[in-house]
Every structure is written in C-alpha cells, then in structure tokens.
Enzyme design. Structure first.
Site, short mmCIF file in Angstrom:
data_model
loop_
_atom_site.label_atom_id
_atom_site.label_comp_id
_atom_site.label_asym_id
_atom_site.label_seq_id
_atom_site.Cartn_x
_atom_site.Cartn_y
_atom_site.Cartn_z
N HIS A 1 0.84 -1.20 0.00
CA HIS A 1 0.00 0.00 0.00
C HIS A 1 0.88 1.25 0.00
O HIS A 1 1.96 1.27 0.60
CB HIS A 1 -0.92 0.01 1.22
CG HIS A 1 -2.01 1.03 1.15
ND1 HIS A 1 -1.78 2.37 1.43
CD2 HIS A 1 -3.31 0.94 0.80
CE1 HIS A 1 -2.90 3.04 1.28
NE2 HIS A 1 -3.85 2.19 0.90
N GLU B 1 -4.56 0.97 -6.79
CA GLU B 1 -4.97 2.10 -5.97
C GLU B 1 -4.12 3.32 -6.32
O GLU B 1 -3.05 3.52 -5.73
CB GLU B 1 -4.82 1.77 -4.48
CG GLU B 1 -5.71 0.64 -4.02
CD GLU B 1 -5.81 0.56 -2.51
OE1 GLU B 1 -6.91 0.32 -2.02
OE2 GLU B 1 -4.80 0.77 -1.83
#
Length: 264
Positions: free
Chosen positions: A97, A169
C-alpha cells in the site's frame, strides 16, 4: 472479469477498538451477503483474533491482515510474521500500500518477499500498486504500474499466480484529499495489470484484480463495469457497517449477483 466472484473488501487502517470491531461484525453478519460476492475485512492487528472469534462458523467473510513480515520469526520489533497473522485468523495479507511505501519503507523488493512468504504459508497476497499524480500527469501510469506488478510477482512461481490478488490504488485518488478516478482513467491501467499478470503466469489469471481509491456509493457500479475489474477494495467508504453493506448491495446490483450467499 477474471474471477467468478465479485470481491468487496475494506481495510480499517488505524481505526477501531475491540468493541467497535465486534459491533461491526455483529451488524454486518446479521444477514448473509448476496451470492456471487466475496466480502473481506482487514482489521488492525489488535482486532484480528477478536474479529475471527466473532465471525459465525463457516462465515463467507474472509479475514485479512494489513501487513506481515516475510521473516519466519526473530528480532522484528513491532512486526508480526505470516505464521502469527495466520494464527490470529488472517487468510489474506495486504502488502505494498502507498502509505506503507511512503511512511514505512516498503519497497518493490520487500513486497516481493512478502508475496512469496504469504504463499509459503498458504495465505493470499493482496498486492497493492499505484502511481503518484506526477506519473499520471506525465502519461506514464501504465508503464509504472506494469513495473510494480512485475517486481511484486518476481518471486511468485507462475503456477501460483491464481492465488494472488492485485489491487490498483492510484495514490492521487486515495484519502480525503484524493480525487476519485473515473472509469475512463481506471480501465486502461486495469487492462495493463491483467496483461502483466497473465504474462507472468503464462496465461493464468490472478485470483482477482481489484480497484481501490476514492470508491464510494456513487461510482462503485461504474467501476465494476470494467471487464478487468473483479471487485473493490475500499477504505473509509466501508468503515461503518452500513457503508460496507451498502457497497455489497451496489456490487450485487452491478454484477447481477443473487440475493443470498451460498458457501462453497
């Protein structure tokens, strides 16, 4: 879509006490999710076992951890191993992430190490990739993302590609200051991810390709219309039980899922 199921999951990030985690589980599991959906939740490490113990037997909800170390054990202050995460109930392990990369030193190499370690423990690597705004504005997002995917899979055997999830993302779309991406911005990158994964697996598809970043009730259905998108990986939009259930309903409507869940 490559996956026969539509995946809908949320990471709670650094949120929720044990009591709040239990309340979330109680509300969300009061009724089964629609058939054809694979819901999952990633609590903080402190709540993993509590959520595991609160889920009903044979629950369709998968539990995941937001991070785990690639090492088997040892002097890793503040870390937990894959074995420890699994022992606490995790079946998915998030890695890569942008917040972990920016603030905690996550690199392409450590993501690759974590992906391999997760598979060694029969856990599903949930690999996050995403480009900063500068890369997007320079028109280099597809190249940047393809390189991240290749690096993350560099230690994954081709025959195990079907056990890996990749979540796109874009960094510029994440968080309260983010700008939600449009389906037109998302689709070309999802196609590149699918092509890169298929190339690594010699034509074998990943378990699922997900999109996350600025997902909400207004754009979820349109994002799920992309042929390469197997589901959604959300943050704050799924933090409340009501918000998460709303996303499950939207995903079911967008993909034609049924009205009751049937376990495998």
């Amino acid at each position: 879509m490559g996956s026969p199921q539509t995946w809908v999951g949320t990471s709670w990030k650094m949120n929720k006490t044990l009591a709040e985690a239990r309340t979330f589980v109680d509300v969300v599991t009061a009724s089964p999710p629609p058939a054809g959906l694979q819901p999952f939740v990633l609590p903080p490490h402190t709540a993993l076992a509590a959520v595991r113990d609160r889920l009903p037997d044979n629950s369709p909800y998968l539990l995941g951890a937001q991070n785990a170390h690639w090492g088997p054990e040892g002097a890793g202050t503040g870390e937990i191993s894959m074995r420890m995460a699994k022992d606490a109930g995790a079946r998915l392990i998030e890695m890569g992430h942008s917040e972990r990369r920016e603030s905690f030193g996550e690199t392409d190499e450590t993501v690759a190490l974590k992906a391999a370690a997760a598979l060694d423990h029969d856990l599903v690597p949930l690999i996050c990739v995403g480009e900063p705004r500068s890369v997007r504005e320079a028109g280099e997002a597809p190249t940047f993302i393809a390189a991240q995917v290749r690096a993350a899979l560099s230690r994954v055997a081709a025959e195990r590609i079907g056990q890996v999830i990749v979540a796109y993302e874009p960094i510029w779309a994440i968080g309260t200051a983010g700008q939600p991406a449009t389906p037109e911005q998302i689709a070309p990158v999802m196609a590149v991810i699918a092509e890169t994964v298929d190339g690594h697996g010699r034509g074998s598809a990943a378990l699922a390709l997900l999109y996350g970043g600025g997902v909400n009730a207004d754009n979820a259905a349109a994002i799920l219309g992309d042929p390469h998108t197997d589901g959604l990986f959300v943050g704050r939009a799924g933090w409340s039980p009501e918000g998460f259930l709303r996303l499950l309903d939207l995903a079911a409507a967008a993909t034609g899922a049924g009205s009751s869940f049937v376990t495998n």
